[in-house]
Design a protein around this motif. Structure first.
Motif, PDB file in Angstrom:
ATOM      1  N   MET A  26       0.789  -1.219   0.093  1.00 41.18           N
ATOM      2  CA  MET A  26       0.191   0.074  -0.046  1.00 41.18           C
ATOM      3  C   MET A  26       0.798   1.429  -0.088  1.00 41.18           C
ATOM      4  O   MET A  26       1.699   1.509   1.238  1.00 41.18           O
ATOM      5  N   SER A  27       0.843   2.030  -0.884  1.00 37.39           N
ATOM      6  CA  SER A  27       1.586   3.147  -1.201  1.00 37.39           C
ATOM      7  C   SER A  27       0.792   4.321  -0.403  1.00 37.39           C
ATOM      8  O   SER A  27       1.307   5.562  -0.116  1.00 37.39           O
ATOM      9  N   GLY A  28      -0.375   4.287  -0.149  1.00 38.22           N
ATOM     10  CA  GLY A  28      -1.385   5.431   0.157  1.00 38.22           C
ATOM     11  C   GLY A  28      -1.927   5.991  -0.841  1.00 38.22           C
ATOM     12  O   GLY A  28      -2.862   6.797  -0.575  1.00 38.22           O
ATOM     13  N   GLY A  29      -1.820   5.487  -2.061  1.00 35.20           N
ATOM     14  CA  GLY A  29      -2.533   6.230  -3.315  1.00 35.20           C
ATOM     15  C   GLY A  29      -3.922   5.407  -3.526  1.00 35.20           C
ATOM     16  O   GLY A  29      -4.257   4.608  -3.007  1.00 35.20           O
ATOM     17  N   VAL A  30      -4.629   6.076  -4.596  1.00 37.33           N
ATOM     18  CA  VAL A  30      -5.939   5.147  -4.719  1.00 37.33           C
ATOM     19  C   VAL A  30      -5.854   3.922  -5.327  1.00 37.33           C
ATOM     20  O   VAL A  30      -6.866   3.032  -5.070  1.00 37.33           O
ATOM     21  N   ASP A  31      -4.898   3.548  -6.129  1.00 35.81           N
ATOM     22  CA  ASP A  31      -4.714   2.173  -6.633  1.00 35.81           C
ATOM     23  C   ASP A  31      -4.644   1.112  -5.766  1.00 35.81           C
ATOM     24  O   ASP A  31      -5.208   0.212  -5.728  1.00 35.81           O
ATOM     25  N   HIS A 144      -0.367  -2.157  -9.374  1.00 36.23           N
ATOM     26  CA  HIS A 144       0.200  -1.845 -10.602  1.00 36.23           C
ATOM     27  C   HIS A 144      -0.822  -2.113 -11.878  1.00 36.23           C
ATOM     28  O   HIS A 144      -1.615  -2.931 -11.494  1.00 36.23           O
ATOM     29  N   TYR A 145      -0.799  -1.295 -12.746  1.00 32.31           N
ATOM     30  CA  TYR A 145      -1.651  -1.580 -14.012  1.00 32.31           C
ATOM     31  C   TYR A 145      -0.968  -2.478 -15.062  1.00 32.31           C
ATOM     32  O   TYR A 145      -0.270  -2.034 -15.897  1.00 32.31           O
ATOM     33  N   ILE A 146      -1.127  -3.886 -14.732  1.00 28.72           N
ATOM     34  CA  ILE A 146      -0.542  -4.702 -15.503  1.00 28.72           C
ATOM     35  C   ILE A 146      -1.091  -5.876 -15.221  1.00 28.72           C
ATOM     36  O   ILE A 146      -1.748  -6.001 -14.263  1.00 28.72           O
ATOM     37  N   HIS A 158       1.519  -9.571 -18.934  1.00 28.50           N
ATOM     38  CA  HIS A 158       0.873  -8.989 -20.166  1.00 28.50           C
ATOM     39  C   HIS A 158       0.591  -7.493 -19.744  1.00 28.50           C
ATOM     40  O   HIS A 158       0.379  -7.244 -18.644  1.00 28.50           O
ATOM     41  N   SER A 159       0.417  -6.629 -20.781  1.00 27.54           N
ATOM     42  CA  SER A 159       0.142  -5.275 -20.568  1.00 27.54           C
ATOM     43  C   SER A 159      -1.161  -5.056 -19.994  1.00 27.54           C
ATOM     44  O   SER A 159      -1.922  -5.829 -20.185  1.00 27.54           O
ATOM     45  N   ALA A 160      -1.393  -3.751 -19.284  1.00 28.72           N
ATOM     46  CA  ALA A 160      -2.676  -3.644 -18.867  1.00 28.72           C
ATOM     47  C   ALA A 160      -3.739  -3.396 -19.855  1.00 28.72           C
ATOM     48  O   ALA A 160      -3.391  -3.058 -21.341  1.00 28.72           O
ATOM     49  N   ALA A 161      -4.967  -3.762 -19.547  1.00 27.00           N
ATOM     50  CA  ALA A 161      -6.139  -3.371 -20.288  1.00 27.00           C
ATOM     51  C   ALA A 161      -6.055  -2.115 -21.041  1.00 27.00           C
ATOM     52  O   ALA A 161      -6.706  -1.649 -22.218  1.00 27.00           O
ATOM     53  N   ASP A 162      -5.804  -1.010 -20.361  1.00 21.01           N
ATOM     54  CA  ASP A 162      -6.015   0.111 -20.708  1.00 21.01           C
ATOM     55  C   ASP A 162      -4.357   0.597 -20.912  1.00 21.01           C
ATOM     56  O   ASP A 162      -3.586   0.884 -20.057  1.00 21.01           O
ATOM     57  N   PRO A 163      -4.378   1.023 -22.313  1.00 23.29           N
ATOM     58  CA  PRO A 163      -2.983   1.418 -22.557  1.00 23.29           C
ATOM     59  C   PRO A 163      -2.351   2.530 -22.128  1.00 23.29           C
ATOM     60  O   PRO A 163      -1.226   2.760 -21.775  1.00 23.29           O
ATOM     61  N   ASN A 164      -3.464   3.534 -21.712  1.00 25.96           N
ATOM     62  CA  ASN A 164      -3.059   4.720 -20.987  1.00 25.96           C
ATOM     63  C   ASN A 164      -2.352   4.658 -19.609  1.00 25.96           C
ATOM     64  O   ASN A 164      -1.780   5.471 -18.929  1.00 25.96           O
ATOM     65  N   ARG A 165      -2.952   3.550 -18.738  1.00 25.51           N
ATOM     66  CA  ARG A 165      -2.191   3.081 -17.466  1.00 25.51           C
ATOM     67  C   ARG A 165      -1.232   2.079 -17.487  1.00 25.51           C
ATOM     68  O   ARG A 165      -0.739   1.980 -16.481  1.00 25.51           O
ATOM     69  N   ASP A 166      -0.996   1.645 -18.682  1.00 25.83           N
ATOM     70  CA  ASP A 166      -0.032   0.532 -18.562  1.00 25.83           C
ATOM     71  C   ASP A 166       1.185   0.689 -18.046  1.00 25.83           C
ATOM     72  O   ASP A 166       1.865   1.715 -18.430  1.00 25.83           O
ATOM     73  N   GLN A 167       1.706  -0.052 -17.141  1.00 20.66           N
ATOM     74  CA  GLN A 167       2.891  -0.060 -16.390  1.00 20.66           C
ATOM     75  C   GLN A 167       4.030  -0.938 -16.569  1.00 20.66           C
ATOM     76  O   GLN A 167       4.895  -1.453 -16.036  1.00 20.66           O
ATOM     77  N   PHE A 184      -2.234  -8.892  -9.643  1.00 20.79           N
ATOM     78  CA  PHE A 184      -2.296  -7.488 -10.032  1.00 20.79           C
ATOM     79  C   PHE A 184      -3.864  -7.193 -10.246  1.00 20.79           C
ATOM     80  O   PHE A 184      -4.113  -7.318 -11.366  1.00 20.79           O
ATOM     81  N   PRO A 185      -4.632  -7.067  -9.266  1.00 24.94           N
ATOM     82  CA  PRO A 185      -6.014  -6.922  -9.489  1.00 24.94           C
ATOM     83  C   PRO A 185      -6.596  -5.802 -10.260  1.00 24.94           C
ATOM     84  O   PRO A 185      -7.821  -5.962 -10.939  1.00 24.94           O
ATOM     85  N   LEU A 186      -5.946  -4.822 -10.627  1.00 24.48           N
ATOM     86  CA  LEU A 186      -6.461  -3.610 -11.332  1.00 24.48           C
ATOM     87  C   LEU A 186      -6.017  -3.796 -12.916  1.00 24.48           C
ATOM     88  O   LEU A 186      -6.656  -3.092 -13.633  1.00 24.48           O
ATOM     89  N   GLY A 187      -5.268  -4.676 -13.224  1.00 25.74           N
ATOM     90  CA  GLY A 187      -4.915  -4.731 -14.703  1.00 25.74           C
ATOM     91  C   GLY A 187      -5.789  -5.003 -15.683  1.00 25.74           C
ATOM     92  O   GLY A 187      -5.650  -4.696 -16.800  1.00 25.74           O
ATOM     93  N   HIS A 188      -6.769  -5.713 -15.344  1.00 23.67           N
ATOM     94  CA  HIS A 188      -7.870  -5.679 -16.456  1.00 23.67           C
ATOM     95  C   HIS A 188      -8.958  -4.507 -16.526  1.00 23.67           C
ATOM     96  O   HIS A 188      -9.731  -4.634 -17.513  1.00 23.67           O
TER      97      HIS A 188
END
Length: 380
Positions: A26-31, A144-146, A158-167, A184-188
């Motif tokens: 946990m970084s403290g950010g929203v993700d 992470h978005y991956i 694999h790359s994230a579903a959202d190319p604008n957020r891909d890390q 990485f539960p947010l990657g999709h």
């Protein structure tokens, strides 16, 4: 309680979520806050861990920079609201030795380092992951978005579903062993809007918190001021010369310049624009030239982490797509392995501003799979 035979929970384990312990970085950010809240809501045994990576004094504490004092406070509030334990680990010495010192030395050597990759590689996915194992966790989850997908030979990146957020550019050095333990539960997710909607759904205090933009230990993006503090004398002045060695002016320290830079050179009045094409820190020289001098086709890469199938050097060459900067899309290339960890990458279309210290990340041609990557170590 075990699930029915062959049935897996959302993290890939054949047991009930309540019997599955997951450490959330946990970084403290929203993700990462959404990841922790979502897994807790699904019934998992969640343990939140936040790393204190540097001194949170007035000089470096900055809203929007990862891991600052406010962020630790925000992570703790999320854990309290959702009802799971939260720990803060002091990793300042590890972070300084593994990330900050190399960052400063790389800049002094004329390179353009990417400390976020080293932090993932040497701190978060090494020491923190070991801590997660010590806590008897079944896996560790991050924001992470991956995407992690199961392939025929095991977990794939694999790359994230959202190319604008891909890390993916920042995570190429994740090893197969680490990938087996990571989630990485947010990657999709299709967009960051979905993440913020989930934060609002769980009533998280960080739902509207802005994304971090800067490297966490570099306030206001001022790299040079940080390096001057870490390495006194690093901003010694020197000469700006053209590619033939003719002196065109003076500069205020090599650390203030990067490959491809055009503005702020202080050598106006010339007919054609000039760009920084090379840095010579030993001679304290900034070498400038025309834009075409930035064009690079052959990129030497070392410290390669291979995530593809088979041995990296089993073939004479691999057709792939590569990224030589995080902000650029993958471009067609051919990798020619020189050893299990070194290679020559040939870009089918030359790129401008390829800089030592940046990463070269390999992607499956026409697909989303990350095949690994390495570090650009010398410019031609």
């Amino acid at each position: 309680m075990a699930l029915d035979h062959g049935q897996l929970n959302s993290l890939g384990f054949s047991k009930a979520p309540a019997d599955t312990r997951v450490v959330v970085a946990m970084s403290g950010g929203v993700d990462s806050s959404v990841v922790a809240a979502m897994l807790k809501d699904e019934g998992y045994d969640v343990v939140g861990v936040t790393l204190q990576l540097y001194d949170h004094g007035a000089a470096l504490a900055k809203k929007g920079a990862c891991c600052a004092g406010q962020d630790i406070h925000d992570a703790r509030r999320v854990a309290e609201a959702m009802g799971f334990p939260h720990y803060v680990l002091d990793y300042e010495n590890i972070f300084r030795d593994a990330v900050i010192d190399e960052f400063a030395d790389a800049y002094l050597a004329g390179a353009t380092p990417v400390p976020c990759i080293r932090c993932n590689e040497r701190v978060k996915f090494k020491d923190l992951l070991a801590t997660a194992r010590d806590l008897d966790a079944d896996c560790m989850a991050t924001g992470h978005y991956i995407q992690r997908k199961l392939g025929e030979a095991g977990p794939e990146l694999h790359s994230a579903a959202d190319p604008n957020r891909d890390q993916s550019y920042f995570l190429f050095s994740t090893t197969p062993e680490q990938l087996a333990f990571l989630r990485f539960p947010l990657g999709h997710l299709a967009s960051k809007t979905e993440t913020r909607a989930l934060a609002a759904k769980y009533g998280l205090s960080v739902a509207d918190k802005p994304d971090s933009q800067d490297i966490c230990f570099v306030p206001n993006g001022n790299y040079a001021s940080v390096i001057e503090k870490l390495r006194p004398g690093a901003a010694d002045p020197g000469e700006i010369v053209d590619m033939e060695g003719n002196v065109l002016g003076t500069h205020r320290g090599v650390i203030h310049y990067t490959i491809g830079q055009r503005r702020g050179l202080g050598i106006g009045g010339l007919e054609d624009p000039l760009y920084v094409v090379r840095l010579d820190p030993d001679a304290r020289r900034v070498i400038v030239g025309p834009k075409e001098a930035l064009s690079t086709r052959i990129v030497p890469v070392r410290e390669i982490n291979w995530l593809g199938d088979g041995a990296f050097d089993a073939r004479a060459e691999w057709p792939v797509s590569v990224k030589v900067r995080s902000t650029r899309p993958p471009r067609p290339a051919v990798i020619r392995p020189l050893s299990p960890t070194t290679a020559e990458v040939e870009l089918l279309d030359p790129e401008e501003g390829v800089s030592p210290g940046q990463a070269c990340v390999f992607y499956e041609t026409g697909g989303s799979r990350i095949l690994g990557g390495g570090w650009i170590w010398r410019g031609y």
